[in-house]
Design a protein around this motif. Structure first.
Motif, mmCIF file in Angstrom:
data_model
loop_
_atom_site.group_PDB
_atom_site.id
_atom_site.type_symbol
_atom_site.label_atom_id
_atom_site.label_comp_id
_atom_site.label_asym_id
_atom_site.label_seq_id
_atom_site.Cartn_x
_atom_site.Cartn_y
_atom_site.Cartn_z
ATOM 1 N N PHE A 72 -9.882 58.485 6.473
ATOM 2 C CA PHE A 72 -8.438 58.587 6.255
ATOM 3 C C PHE A 72 -7.636 57.423 6.823
ATOM 4 N N ARG A 73 -8.272 56.336 7.242
ATOM 5 C CA ARG A 73 -7.484 55.239 7.814
ATOM 6 C C ARG A 73 -6.703 54.464 6.769
ATOM 7 N N ARG A 74 -7.194 54.394 5.557
ATOM 8 C CA ARG A 74 -6.498 53.619 4.516
ATOM 9 C C ARG A 74 -5.737 54.503 3.522
ATOM 10 N N ARG A 75 -6.130 55.747 3.419
ATOM 11 C CA ARG A 75 -5.465 56.612 2.452
ATOM 12 C C ARG A 75 -5.245 57.988 3.067
ATOM 13 N N ASP A 76 -4.290 58.672 2.512
ATOM 14 C CA ASP A 76 -3.958 60.007 2.976
ATOM 15 C C ASP A 76 -4.536 61.028 1.993
#
Length: 78
Positions: A72-76
């Motif tokens: 989840f660091r780049r997208r939610d």
């Protein structure tokens, strides 16, 4: 050997591991739970069960924390 290999999957279940350690805090003989407890008591000892549980649960928690961060660091979710 067969009995040991049957009991080892219970060591990988975090809920079962926590349950055995919580009971070991109050009853070091582990006389209130199933035969798996006698295997664990013979293998690790009363203190070893608690130490194993703390280390194992911290490791599993940190592992899933890292996996969640990487996912989840780049997208939610949305």
């Amino acid at each position: 050997m067969m009995v040991a290999s049957m009991r080892l999957p219970s060591l990988s279940n975090p809920v079962q591991t926590f349950r055995v350690a919580a009971i070991a805090l109050f009853d070091p003989v582990l006389s209130v739970i199933d035969p798996t407890s006698f295997f664990l008591l013979d293998t690790f000892g009363s203190t070893g069960i608690i130490v194993y549980t703390l280390l194992y649960l911290c490791f599993v928690g940190l592992l899933f924390l890292l996996i969640g961060y990487l996912v989840f660091r780049r997208r939610d979710l949305l």
